[in-house]
Each structure stands twice: as C-alpha cells, then as structure tokens.
Design a protein around this motif. Structure first.
Motif, PDB file in Angstrom:
ATOM      1  N   ALA A  41     -29.766 -16.773 -41.816  1.00  0.00           N
ATOM      2  CA  ALA A  41     -28.424 -16.996 -42.362  1.00  0.00           C
ATOM      3  C   ALA A  41     -28.221 -15.475 -42.854  1.00  0.00           C
ATOM      4  CB  ALA A  41     -28.715 -17.751 -44.062  1.00  0.00           C
ATOM      5  N   ASP A  42     -28.893 -14.492 -43.039  1.00  0.00           N
ATOM      6  CA  ASP A  42     -28.784 -13.037 -43.413  1.00  0.00           C
ATOM      7  C   ASP A  42     -28.187 -12.584 -42.208  1.00  0.00           C
ATOM      8  OD1 ASP A  42     -29.476 -13.416 -46.139  1.00  0.00           O
ATOM      9  OD2 ASP A  42     -31.838 -12.682 -45.496  1.00  0.00           O
ATOM     10  N   GLN A  43     -28.562 -12.550 -40.853  1.00  0.00           N
ATOM     11  CA  GLN A  43     -28.274 -12.029 -39.636  1.00  0.00           C
ATOM     12  C   GLN A  43     -26.885 -12.582 -39.354  1.00  0.00           C
ATOM     13  OE1 GLN A  43     -30.144  -9.715 -38.438  1.00  0.00           O
ATOM     14  NE2 GLN A  43     -31.455 -10.254 -40.088  1.00  0.00           N
ATOM     15  N   LEU A  44     -26.383 -13.846 -39.788  1.00  0.00           N
ATOM     16  CA  LEU A  44     -25.262 -14.312 -39.459  1.00  0.00           C
ATOM     17  C   LEU A  44     -23.885 -14.127 -40.222  1.00  0.00           C
ATOM     18  CD1 LEU A  44     -26.564 -18.038 -38.003  1.00  0.00           C
ATOM     19  CD2 LEU A  44     -25.489 -16.119 -36.608  1.00  0.00           C
ATOM     20  N   ARG A  45     -24.366 -13.587 -41.573  1.00  0.00           N
ATOM     21  CA  ARG A  45     -23.245 -13.324 -42.551  1.00  0.00           C
ATOM     22  C   ARG A  45     -22.533 -12.101 -41.855  1.00  0.00           C
ATOM     23  NH1 ARG A  45     -27.306 -14.640 -46.296  1.00  0.00           N
ATOM     24  NH2 ARG A  45     -26.512 -16.654 -47.142  1.00  0.00           N
ATOM     25  N   GLY A  46     -21.083 -12.187 -41.756  1.00  0.00           N
ATOM     26  CA  GLY A  46     -20.455 -11.190 -41.466  1.00  0.00           C
ATOM     27  C   GLY A  46     -19.890 -11.239 -39.785  1.00  0.00           C
ATOM     28  N   HIS A  47     -20.835 -12.117 -39.152  1.00  0.00           N
ATOM     29  CA  HIS A  47     -20.508 -12.465 -37.765  1.00  0.00           C
ATOM     30  C   HIS A  47     -19.802 -13.716 -37.593  1.00  0.00           C
ATOM     31  CE1 HIS A  47     -22.506  -8.922 -36.425  1.00  0.00           C
ATOM     32  NE2 HIS A  47     -23.511  -9.340 -36.979  1.00  0.00           N
ATOM     33  N   LEU A  48     -20.140 -14.790 -38.625  1.00  0.00           N
ATOM     34  CA  LEU A  48     -19.335 -16.045 -38.595  1.00  0.00           C
ATOM     35  C   LEU A  48     -18.752 -16.117 -39.819  1.00  0.00           C
ATOM     36  CD1 LEU A  48     -22.326 -18.371 -37.394  1.00  0.00           C
ATOM     37  CD2 LEU A  48     -20.505 -17.484 -36.055  1.00  0.00           C
ATOM     38  N   GLY A  49     -17.860 -16.946 -39.950  1.00  0.00           N
ATOM     39  CA  GLY A  49     -16.943 -17.215 -41.139  1.00  0.00           C
ATOM     40  C   GLY A  49     -17.968 -18.012 -42.046  1.00  0.00           C
ATOM     41  N   ASP A  50     -17.607 -17.558 -43.426  1.00  0.00           N
ATOM     42  CA  ASP A  50     -18.409 -18.232 -44.315  1.00  0.00           C
ATOM     43  C   ASP A  50     -18.290 -19.639 -44.300  1.00  0.00           C
ATOM     44  OD1 ASP A  50     -19.208 -15.653 -45.221  1.00  0.00           O
ATOM     45  OD2 ASP A  50     -17.626 -15.575 -46.993  1.00  0.00           O
ATOM     46  N   ASP A  51     -17.409 -20.299 -43.931  1.00  0.00           N
ATOM     47  CA  ASP A  51     -17.133 -21.701 -43.791  1.00  0.00           C
ATOM     48  C   ASP A  51     -18.053 -22.259 -42.686  1.00  0.00           C
ATOM     49  OD1 ASP A  51     -15.536 -20.436 -42.124  1.00  0.00           O
ATOM     50  OD2 ASP A  51     -14.070 -21.902 -42.063  1.00  0.00           O
ATOM     51  N   ILE A  52     -17.936 -21.570 -41.642  1.00  0.00           N
ATOM     52  CA  ILE A  52     -18.663 -21.899 -40.515  1.00  0.00           C
ATOM     53  C   ILE A  52     -20.304 -21.905 -40.829  1.00  0.00           C
ATOM     54  CG2 ILE A  52     -19.189 -21.701 -38.230  1.00  0.00           C
ATOM     55  CD1 ILE A  52     -16.348 -20.657 -37.649  1.00  0.00           C
ATOM     56  N   LEU A  53     -20.665 -20.646 -41.294  1.00  0.00           N
ATOM     57  CA  LEU A  53     -22.087 -20.623 -41.600  1.00  0.00           C
ATOM     58  C   LEU A  53     -22.512 -21.612 -42.758  1.00  0.00           C
ATOM     59  CD1 LEU A  53     -24.782 -19.200 -41.385  1.00  0.00           C
ATOM     60  CD2 LEU A  53     -23.808 -17.413 -43.204  1.00  0.00           C
ATOM     61  N   ALA A  54     -21.707 -22.062 -43.484  1.00  0.00           N
ATOM     62  CA  ALA A  54     -22.076 -23.149 -44.633  1.00  0.00           C
ATOM     63  C   ALA A  54     -22.210 -24.254 -44.129  1.00  0.00           C
ATOM     64  CB  ALA A  54     -20.868 -22.948 -45.897  1.00  0.00           C
TER      65      ALA A  54
END
Length: 200
Positions: A41-54
């Motif tokens: 999750a830490d690695q993906l923040r900033g690369h995927l939209g917050d809504d997609i990551l959630a």
C-alpha cells in the motif's frame, strides 16, 4: 481490474523466469507475507488514484495482490520504473471506462487466448501467461474489461513490455548471484607446538 491484470501477468513472468533460470520459483517467507499488505500500500500511494487503491485494499484478494508486488521487488524489479507504468495503464483504463459505456458481448477463454496471441509476440511473456495457473482468472479479467468498453489489446501491449522488464530484472539478479564468489572460511589457527623443557 487493469492493475490486477498487469500485475498477474508480471508475476507470471517472474515465476516463469525464475523457474527457467534457477529451476524453482522464489516464494515469500511468512514474515514477508505478513508485511506485504502494508508495504505494498505504501509503494502504490502516488501511483494509483486513492479511490483505486482503496478499492484494491478492500477486496478479499488484497493480501495475494500485495504478495505479488513484494515478489517482484524481491526478484529485482525496479519499482520506480514498474509502478509508474502501472499507474499509466490504470489511468488510461479509467479514462476509457468513463468515456465509453458501450458493452460488448463477453467472450470465452479461448477467444481471450486468441486476442492474447494477436496482441503479443511469441516468447516467454506470452507463454508464461497462457501456462500460468492464474490464466482463467486473467482471461475473466480481460472479459470484464472488454465488457466495459476498454481496449484490452492496448493493455496487453503495455503488459508485454512490463513482462519483458520483469524477465530481464530476474535474469540480472540471478546472473549476479551466480557470479558472486562463495565466502571462504579462514583456516583455523594451528595448535601450539608442545615445548620440551630441559633442566635449567
């Protein structure tokens, strides 16, 4: 779905490359597996939209998805290159899904395999996808994307490059490990020789 598709393809390539080069697939240890969801999750923040990551993190298969990302990192894949590629793919899919609500007829796994063969050149990446245990799920994801009006062929083209990058990274790490000399053990000091003490 696009993120899962590219990640599943990349993980399949990573496994196939390791099997070809070392005869076995590297699996995460228990400790790394437990840390995978938070780390990923830490690695993906900033690369995927917050809504997609959630949405990813809420799904029941998030621990498995997270383990796939950790597996790529441990295999030597440069995530500073890989994750922006993933972000661009998912952004394009989001835009296409918003712009095109037309639905097309769902196709079976055999039709998905035909699309894969038309979109990707032959070689390790394509063979790894089709022989992967995850192929039925991958084909189903392709079907859902098609149904949403997404250009799956374009995603597969992008995924081929990502898969090729994974193959090269695994090969580089394996070659480096093979060329590293094994540590040598210093010889034990010799036992002291007994002294013969004569009369003073």
């Amino acid at each position: 779905m696009a993120y899962r598709l590219v990640l599943a393809i990349s993980d399949a390539v990573r496994r196939a490359a390791q099997q070809r080069l070392t005869g076995r697939e590297e699996e995460l240890g228990d400790d790394a597996g437990k840390m995978a969801p938070g780390w990923s999750a830490d690695q993906l923040r900033g690369h995927l939209g917050d809504d997609i990551l959630a949405m990813l993190m809420q799904d029941t298969d998030w621990p498995q998805v997270a383990r796939q990302l950790v597996g790529l990192q441990q295999a030597g894949v440069d995530l500073s290159v890989f994750l922006p590629q993933m972000g661009r793919v998912t952004a394009r899919v989001h835009q296409a899904a918003t712009a095109n609500a037309a639905r097309i007829k769902a196709e079976g796994t055999d039709r998905r395999a035909d699309l894969l063969r038309r979109s990707m050149p032959g070689g390790l990446v394509r063979d790894a996808i089709l022989s992967s245990p995850a192929w039925p799920d991958t084909a189903a994801a392709m079907g859902r994307l098609d149904t949403a009006g997404i250009d799956v062929a374009r995603i597969l083209t992008d995924a081929h490059q990502a898969g090729a990058d994974v193959d090269r990274a695994v090969a580089a790490v394996t070659a480096a490990a093979a060329n590293t000399p094994a540590p040598t053990t210093a010889p034990a000091p010799a036992a002291p020789r007994p002294h013969c003490w004569g009369p003073a």
